[in-house]
Design a protein around this motif. Structure first.
Motif, short mmCIF file in Angstrom:
data_model
loop_
_atom_site.label_atom_id
_atom_site.label_comp_id
_atom_site.label_asym_id
_atom_site.label_seq_id
_atom_site.Cartn_x
_atom_site.Cartn_y
_atom_site.Cartn_z
N GLN A 587 0.85 -1.18 0.00
CA GLN A 587 0.00 0.00 0.00
C GLN A 587 0.90 1.24 0.00
N PHE A 588 0.35 2.38 -0.42
CA PHE A 588 1.16 3.60 -0.48
C PHE A 588 1.73 3.95 0.90
N GLU A 589 0.94 3.70 1.96
CA GLU A 589 1.41 4.00 3.30
C GLU A 589 2.59 3.11 3.68
N GLU A 590 2.57 1.86 3.21
CA GLU A 590 3.67 0.94 3.50
C GLU A 590 4.94 1.36 2.76
N VAL A 591 4.79 1.84 1.53
CA VAL A 591 5.95 2.33 0.78
C VAL A 591 6.57 3.51 1.51
N GLU A 592 5.71 4.44 1.98
CA GLU A 592 6.20 5.63 2.67
C GLU A 592 6.92 5.24 3.96
N LYS A 593 6.38 4.28 4.69
CA LYS A 593 7.02 3.85 5.92
C LYS A 593 8.36 3.17 5.64
N MET A 594 8.42 2.39 4.57
CA MET A 594 9.68 1.74 4.19
C MET A 594 10.76 2.78 3.89
N LEU A 595 10.38 3.86 3.18
CA LEU A 595 11.34 4.90 2.83
C LEU A 595 11.72 5.74 4.05
N GLU A 596 10.83 5.85 5.02
CA GLU A 596 11.17 6.58 6.25
C GLU A 596 12.33 5.91 6.97
N ASN A 597 12.32 4.59 6.97
CA ASN A 597 13.36 3.83 7.65
C ASN A 597 14.64 3.76 6.83
N GLY A 598 14.55 4.15 5.55
CA GLY A 598 15.72 4.06 4.68
C GLY A 598 15.78 2.70 4.01
N PHE A 599 16.02 2.71 2.70
CA PHE A 599 16.02 1.46 1.95
C PHE A 599 17.43 0.91 1.80
N THR A 600 17.59 -0.38 2.01
CA THR A 600 18.83 -1.09 1.69
C THR A 600 18.48 -2.35 0.93
N PRO A 601 19.35 -2.82 0.03
CA PRO A 601 19.06 -4.04 -0.72
C PRO A 601 18.75 -5.23 0.19
N CYS A 602 19.42 -5.28 1.35
CA CYS A 602 19.19 -6.39 2.28
C CYS A 602 17.76 -6.39 2.81
N SER A 603 17.27 -5.18 3.17
CA SER A 603 15.90 -5.09 3.69
C SER A 603 14.91 -5.45 2.62
N CYS A 604 15.25 -5.13 1.36
CA CYS A 604 14.33 -5.47 0.27
C CYS A 604 14.22 -6.97 0.11
N SER A 605 15.36 -7.65 0.17
CA SER A 605 15.33 -9.11 -0.01
C SER A 605 14.61 -9.80 1.14
N LYS A 606 14.70 -9.18 2.33
CA LYS A 606 13.99 -9.77 3.47
C LYS A 606 12.49 -9.61 3.33
N ASN A 607 12.10 -8.37 2.92
CA ASN A 607 10.67 -8.09 2.82
C ASN A 607 10.04 -8.74 1.61
N GLY A 608 10.81 -8.85 0.54
CA GLY A 608 10.26 -9.47 -0.66
C GLY A 608 9.35 -8.60 -1.44
N GLY A 609 9.08 -7.40 -0.97
CA GLY A 609 8.26 -6.48 -1.73
C GLY A 609 6.79 -6.74 -1.66
N GLY A 610 6.32 -7.73 -0.91
CA GLY A 610 4.90 -7.99 -0.87
C GLY A 610 4.24 -7.27 0.28
N SER A 611 2.93 -7.28 0.28
CA SER A 611 2.19 -6.66 1.37
C SER A 611 2.12 -7.61 2.54
N LYS A 612 1.67 -7.09 3.66
CA LYS A 612 1.57 -7.94 4.84
C LYS A 612 0.54 -9.03 4.64
N ASP A 613 -0.46 -8.71 3.88
CA ASP A 613 -1.48 -9.71 3.63
C ASP A 613 -0.91 -10.89 2.88
N GLU A 614 0.17 -10.62 2.12
CA GLU A 614 0.76 -11.68 1.33
C GLU A 614 1.83 -12.43 2.13
#
Length: 617
Positions: A587-614
């Motif tokens: 969701q747009f709010e989740e994207v904004e929260k992710m960017l607030e914390n700062g993006f790193t490739p490691c965090s992306c691979s952990k999250n997988g880019g999916g929503s919490k519902d997924e």
């Protein structure tokens, strides 16, 4: 121009309403189409939506009439960006100044891009001020005038003026046509109908290659190729005169009854009131957003946005993918593919045009592939895979062109003298190392020279001659081939194969995903500003690449130029890996929260880019 582009994009941030009960939530989903609309991109639509589209338009043909009439703008967009690649071959034949001056060829091609930058900005303002319909009609006038000016041109500068007119029309159409379709479509099938605009863009590019091929043996060749664009522009102008304005624009201007009468022709009677309520909610929220951003100058709004770390991180990602999209060299292929094929050793204009159909067709197929996989495998992963494939293709393509240059047929003194002493290339005669020259050195080292192949075997020693019409005719009269851009090569067919593979790797990933990322990466209140900056970065990069390609091939050779683009692609891959997060399923709010914390490739691979519902966020 920045203010106009900002206003046009922010006004497009909310599309025609969905059902009243879910209007607010779905408004955010609608925004995903925003940035793609700036360049007429394809809005995603699932198989179910396409089935529903067929059923709905079968029951209400008026809806398809609206979509197809406006979609002609997409067809013109694609046609006018693609037609120049073939027309340029014959413009060079008719105007020797164009043939001899690389910068003039580049200017003829790139002025349409320069016009499109202005057209997108002013088109958005006209669309907001006077309506979507008026903006489309204005684009048609520009298309028609530009086509006529080019068709009757008696000098290269007239062609350039015509290209600017056409570019203005392209920019306006890229902004307004998908917007009109979106706002005049039932919410259930909006994605499918907006997708028709994207299909018509790639279809227009493919059509331009067919038209080019059809007129290769017609007197006037390039004049017909460029002038034909006036026909669909005239057809669309006539059709749009009988069509209504966008109901959303009418409602926003206080013309509520007119907006309702149009909705009554689009929706079943029992749904009209519900849609009117959803339209009200959508417009109210749009006005609230604009009030939140403020009424100050564009510069103050940009400063306010840049002071917000989340926006800056999103902007880094948005500009990165947009610039990378252009600097992989895609528009060198789309604008110059027949010339590139001639570099590979196919001297015939007709053959070069026929082989160029491959790249255009694969580009259209790639857009469909992207629609099927972008929500399944994610934006980031598709771009990375796409770039790895692009780099591989460009490196191998560079090797092929280097091999073709190294193995070019040598120059034979007897062959060169065969057409008379005054016919031999002066640069070849004066060269101290002339005995070691081959075809490629004849074309690159000497000024205004051409290679006439051996009559018995085109890979045997040939003649290095002065480039003029008389010698070209004499060369062809002996069943020889006249080369001015490339040389006979046994590996030339590999270049065509690699161009096809390059398009296959580009189109599903870097072709469409950057626009999707830009529609999701910015905070809601600054989405218009971020999208506008990224869109201008894309068009400007397009202009730089198209304006310098031929100059680079002269300075570095074809092999060096494609190796340079491979280097740019690798840099783009590195930047995307470190700066661009995965937004799939968020969701747009989740994207904004992710960017607030700062993006790193490691965090992306952990999250997988999916929503919490997924279960992947």
């Amino acid at each position: 121009m920045g203010r106009l582009l900002y206003r046009s994009i922010i006004s497009a941030s909310f599309q025609e309403p969905l059902s009243c009960s879910s209007a607010t939530g779905n408004i955010k989903e609608e925004e995903k189409n925003l940035i793609k609309m700036v360049e007429g991109g394809v809005s995603k639509a699932g198989r179910t939506e396409f089935t529903e589209c067929w059923r709905t338009t079968w029951k209400t043909p008026y809806i398809m009439r609206l979509a197809l009439s406006a979609g002609i703008g997409g067809l013109l967009f694609g046609y006018d960006t693609g037609v120049i690649s073939g027309a340029l071959l014959y413009i060079r034949d008719d105007f020797k100044a164009v043939d001899r001056k690389t910068w003039l060829q580049e200017t003829i091609v790139s002025m349409a891009v320069a016009g499109a930058i202005l057209g997108a900005a002013f088109g958005g303002w006209i669309s907001d001020k006077f309506g979507r319909k008026i903006s489309i009609l204005a684009a048609d006038i520009l298309f028609f005038v530009g086509a006529i000016v080019m068709a009757v041109s008696h000098s290269p500068w007239m062609i350039i003026v015509g290209r600017i007119f056409v570019g203005l029309g392209v920019g306006m159409a890229s902004m307004t046509a998908p917007l009109y379709i979106s706002e005049a479509s039932p919410h259930r099938i909006r994605g499918a109908l907006v997708s028709t605009n994207g299909f018509l863009i790639t279809g227009g590019q493919f059509l331009s290659y067919l038209i080019n091929l059809a007129f290769t043996h017609t007197k006037g060749t390039w004049r017909w190729m460029l002038g034909v664009a006036g026909v669909p522009a005239l057809v669309q102008f006539i059709l749009m005169l009988s069509l209504p304005e966008s109901p959303r624009w009418l409602y926003r201007k206080g013309k509520v009854d007119e907006a309702k009468s149009i909705l009554q022709r689009i929706y079943p009677t029992e749904e009209v009131e519900e849609e009117m309520q959803a339209l009200k909610s959508s417009v109210d929220e749009e006005m609230a957003l604009q009030g939140f951003v403020g009424e100050g100058s564009l510069l103050s709004k940009v400063r306010q946005a840049l002071s917000y770390p989340v926006f800056r991180r999103g902007l880094y990602a948005g500009i990165t993918v947009q610039v990378a999209q252009q600097f992989v060299g895609i528009n060198t292929v789309m604008y110059y593919s027949p010339s590139i094929i001639q570099f590979a050793g196919f001297a015939s204009n007709r053959t070069a045009l026929a082989l160029s159909l491959i790249t255009s067709g694969l580009n259209a197929i790639g857009s469909i592939i992207s629609m099927c996989f972008v929500d399944r495998y994610g934006r980031r992963r598709l771009m990375i895979i796409s770039l790895i494939g692009i780099i591989t293709c460009l490196v191998v393509l560079s090797i092929v062109f280097f091999q073709a240059s190294a193995s070019a047929p040598p120059i034979g003194k007897a062959e060169s003298a065969h057409f008379g002493g005054n016919s031999t290339c002066f640069g070849y005669i004066q060269a101290p190392d002339a005995s070691s020259w081959n075809c490629m050195q004849c074309l690159q080292k000497a000024s205004h020279c051409a290679f006439c192949s051996n009559g018995a075997n085109r890979f045997s020693p040939g003649a290095c001659l002065a480039s003029n019409d008389e010698l070209k005719t004499a060369c062809r009269a002996e069943s020889r081939t006249w080369y001015t851009k490339g040389c006979p090569s046994k590996v030339g067919f590999l270049a065509v194969v690699l161009l096809g593979l390059y398009i296959i790797m580009y189109s599903p990933g870097m072709g469409t995903v950057p626009w999707i990322v830009n529609s999701e990466i910015y905070p809601l209140r600054y989405r218009g500003i971020g999208g506008g900056i990224a869109a201008v970065a894309n068009w400007t990069s397009n202009l730089i690449v198209s304006e310098t390609f031929l100059t680079l091939t002269e300075a570095l050779g074809s092999a060096g130029t494609f190796l340079l683009f491979a280097g740019f692609s690798f840099i783009g891959l590195v930047f995307i890996f470190f700066l661009v997060p995965e937004t799939k399923g968020l969701q747009f709010e989740e994207v904004e929260k992710m960017l607030e914390n700062g993006f790193t490739p490691c965090s992306c691979s952990k999250n997988g880019g999916g929503s919490k519902d997924e279960g992947s966020a």
